[in-house]
Design an enzyme around this catalytic site. Structure first.
Site, PDB file in Angstrom:
ATOM      1  N   THR A  77      31.697  38.621  30.975  1.00  0.00           N
ATOM      2  CA  THR A  77      32.478  38.226  29.782  1.00  0.00           C
ATOM      3  C   THR A  77      32.105  36.811  29.348  1.00  0.00           C
ATOM      4  OG1 THR A  77      34.294  37.489  31.216  1.00  0.00           O
ATOM      5  CG2 THR A  77      34.454  39.722  30.267  1.00  0.00           C
ATOM      6  N   ARG A  89      38.970  46.582  30.441  1.00  0.00           N
ATOM      7  CA  ARG A  89      40.420  46.776  30.579  1.00  0.00           C
ATOM      8  C   ARG A  89      41.246  45.507  30.418  1.00  0.00           C
ATOM      9  NH1 ARG A  89      37.368  49.916  33.499  1.00  0.00           N
ATOM     10  NH2 ARG A  89      37.591  52.153  33.165  1.00  0.00           N
ATOM     11  N   HIS A 122      25.893  52.327  37.530  1.00  0.00           N
ATOM     12  CA  HIS A 122      26.136  53.011  36.256  1.00  0.00           C
ATOM     13  C   HIS A 122      24.936  52.920  35.316  1.00  0.00           C
ATOM     14  CE1 HIS A 122      30.695  52.389  37.096  1.00  0.00           C
ATOM     15  NE2 HIS A 122      30.164  53.340  37.821  1.00  0.00           N
ATOM     16  N   CYS A 165      12.619  62.202  21.829  1.00  0.00           N
ATOM     17  CA  CYS A 165      11.561  62.145  22.840  1.00  0.00           C
ATOM     18  C   CYS A 165      10.205  62.453  22.200  1.00  0.00           C
ATOM     19  CB  CYS A 165      11.851  63.150  23.945  1.00  0.00           C
ATOM     20  SG  CYS A 165      10.516  63.291  25.151  1.00  0.00           S
ATOM     21  N   SER A 193      35.995  42.726  38.651  1.00  0.00           N
ATOM     22  CA  SER A 193      36.202  44.165  38.492  1.00  0.00           C
ATOM     23  C   SER A 193      37.672  44.510  38.719  1.00  0.00           C
ATOM     24  CB  SER A 193      35.350  44.967  39.490  1.00  0.00           C
ATOM     25  OG  SER A 193      35.576  46.371  39.295  1.00  0.00           O
ATOM     26  N   ASN A 238      38.461  37.106  40.743  1.00  0.00           N
ATOM     27  CA  ASN A 238      38.859  37.866  39.568  1.00  0.00           C
ATOM     28  C   ASN A 238      39.953  37.096  38.839  1.00  0.00           C
ATOM     29  OD1 ASN A 238      38.090  40.556  38.416  1.00  0.00           O
ATOM     30  ND2 ASN A 238      40.325  40.789  38.331  1.00  0.00           N
TER      31      ASN A 238
HETATM   32  N1  APR Z   1      36.090  35.867  35.519  1.00  0.00           N
HETATM   33  C1  APR Z   1      36.748  36.620  36.444  1.00  0.00           C
HETATM   34  N2  APR Z   1      37.315  37.824  36.166  1.00  0.00           N
HETATM   35  C2  APR Z   1      37.193  38.275  34.885  1.00  0.00           C
HETATM   36  C3  APR Z   1      36.527  37.543  33.869  1.00  0.00           C
HETATM   37  C4  APR Z   1      35.976  36.285  34.233  1.00  0.00           C
HETATM   38  N3  APR Z   1      35.333  35.514  33.335  1.00  0.00           N
HETATM   39  N4  APR Z   1      36.597  38.270  32.714  1.00  0.00           N
HETATM   40  C5  APR Z   1      37.266  39.406  33.001  1.00  0.00           C
HETATM   41  N5  APR Z   1      37.633  39.415  34.299  1.00  0.00           N
HETATM   42  C6  APR Z   1      38.304  40.482  35.048  1.00  0.00           C
HETATM   43  C7  APR Z   1      39.383  41.212  34.269  1.00  0.00           C
HETATM   44  O1  APR Z   1      40.634  40.585  34.448  1.00  0.00           O
HETATM   45  C8  APR Z   1      39.359  42.599  34.922  1.00  0.00           C
HETATM   46  O2  APR Z   1      40.240  42.651  36.036  1.00  0.00           O
HETATM   47  O3  APR Z   1      37.335  41.459  35.342  1.00  0.00           O
HETATM   48  C9  APR Z   1      37.929  42.747  35.430  1.00  0.00           C
HETATM   49  C10 APR Z   1      37.118  43.711  34.590  1.00  0.00           C
HETATM   50  O4  APR Z   1      37.663  45.006  34.801  1.00  0.00           O
HETATM   51  P1  APR Z   1      37.174  46.200  33.862  1.00  0.00           P
HETATM   52  O5  APR Z   1      37.226  45.768  32.437  1.00  0.00           O
HETATM   53  O6  APR Z   1      37.937  47.404  34.278  1.00  0.00           O
HETATM   54  O7  APR Z   1      35.641  46.378  34.209  1.00  0.00           O
HETATM   55  P2  APR Z   1      35.016  47.128  35.464  1.00  0.00           P
HETATM   56  O8  APR Z   1      35.865  46.964  36.673  1.00  0.00           O
HETATM   57  O9  APR Z   1      33.603  46.678  35.568  1.00  0.00           O
HETATM   58  O10 APR Z   1      35.049  48.666  34.986  1.00  0.00           O
HETATM   59  C11 APR Z   1      34.415  49.607  35.798  1.00  0.00           C
HETATM   60  O11 APR Z   1      34.750  51.258  34.048  1.00  0.00           O
HETATM   61  O12 APR Z   1      34.699  51.897  31.832  1.00  0.00           O
HETATM   62  C12 APR Z   1      34.014  51.935  33.039  1.00  0.00           C
HETATM   63  O13 APR Z   1      31.698  52.219  33.234  1.00  0.00           O
HETATM   64  C13 APR Z   1      32.675  51.258  32.939  1.00  0.00           C
HETATM   65  O14 APR Z   1      31.458  50.111  34.691  1.00  0.00           O
HETATM   66  C14 APR Z   1      32.710  50.183  34.014  1.00  0.00           C
HETATM   67  C15 APR Z   1      33.805  50.671  34.940  1.00  0.00           C
END
Ligand code: APR
Length: 263
Positions: free
Chosen positions: A26, A34, A117, A160, A201, A226
């Site tokens: 991000t 999410r 992924h 393709c 995550s 996180n």
């Molecule tokens: N630093 C720390 N944490 C962060 C930051 C940051 N700069 N920005 C966002 N976050 C946290 C958010 O608070 C959230 O808890 O990272 C987490 C991201 O979670 P998701 O958006 O759910 O992403 P992810 O866990 O990678 O999703 C897994 O879901 O939709 C599918 O395929 C997609 O690979 C993805 C999978």
């Protein structure tokens, strides 16, 4: 301060594995999924399913338009990606298991990156009518730049060149099977880990989310960075509630000093 405790864990690690999610990217300008301002707050996840991608030329054309636009100013690795690459180069991390498809770990210099992924950086033929989430392509594969060049040349939905099948990035969409062998490769790396570091995550998508928990249950030290609570916080040895870039940069800078001090 838990960042100090994280630096101590990393200084002792010789085969650590970072498990990353969208939150580490991000700070490179790529929205996560999410968070309140994440992708699922404004897009329908069903539009990102394998079945819809196969069924809808309009959806494929929209996806290629977006990728082409994004690639005009490609996202760059941030402090967090670079810190993990430095920790691998310094012998503390054996590699990264990532849920991300953006290629930024590799751009930052990380050498062992397992992309659970898939990746937006590679495209493959998935055939004309793949069923049940399993690509049935002819074997054609190329860099994503090949597809973007076709889009630039006016081909809204690149086909393709060998069999006229549908072309897709190797990203694993909802309803699509993981690529053969990827989960086994990630599991093997984590089984050899002496530290698991979860970064950015929500740990909400399987089978990925189970991997760090399974490692923790074998007694491997677990750290979480996180900016929101995660399901593993209560079993983590260290949990840092912060934005990843700054913390990882500070920790990666502190680790060599700890190593010298204990030498
Ligand atoms: N630093 C720390 N944490 C962060 C930051 C940051 N700069 N920005 C966002 N976050 C946290 C958010 O608070 C959230 O808890 O990272 C987490 C991201 O979670 P998701 O958006 O759910 O992403 P992810 O866990 O990678 O999703 C897994 O879901 O939709 C599918 O395929 C997609 O690979 C993805 C999978």
């Amino acid at each position: 301060m838990s960042a100090d405790a994280l630096a101590d864990l990393l200084a002792d690690a010789r085969a650590g594995v970072a498990f990353t999610g969208a939150g580490i990217s991000t700070e490179s300008g790529i929205p996560d999924f999410r968070s309140p301002d994440g992708l699922w707050a404004r897009e329908d996840p069903r539009d990102f399913s394998f079945r819809r991608y196969v069924a809808s030329p309009a959806l494929r054309e929209q996806a290629w338009r977006r990728r082409h636009a994004l690639w005009q100013a490609p996202p760059r690795p941030n402090l967090g990606h670079r810190a993990l690459a430095d920790l691998e180069a310094d012998g503390h991390l054996a590699g990264i298991v990532t849920q991300n498809v953006d290629g930024l770990h590799q751009d930052a210099g990380s050498r062992t990156v397992i992309e659970l992924h898939g990746s937006t950086r590679r495209v493959v033929c998935i055939g004309n009518a793949p069923r049940a989430g399993t690509p049935q392509g002819c074997g054609f594969a190329a860099s994503h730049t090949w597809a973007l060049a076709r889009v630039e040349a006016g081909e809204a939905d690149p086909r393709c060149p060998r069999c006229d099948g549908i072309v897709k990035t190797t990203t694993v969409s909802f309803g699509q099977n993981l690529w053969p062998g990827v989960l086994e490769e990630a599991t093997a790396l984590l089984e050899r880990a002496d530290l698991v570091l979860v970064v950015g995550s929500s740990l909400s998508v399987e089978p990925a989310a189970s991997l760090p928990r399974r490692a923790q249950r074998t007694g491997v030290p677990l750290a979480v960075v996180n900016d929101e609570p995660t399901p593993l916080d209560d079993v983590a040895d260290v949990s840092v509630r912060a934005r990843a870039g700054g913390v990882l940069a500070d920790v990666a800078a502190a680790v060599p000093l700890r190593r010298q001090a204990s030498a």
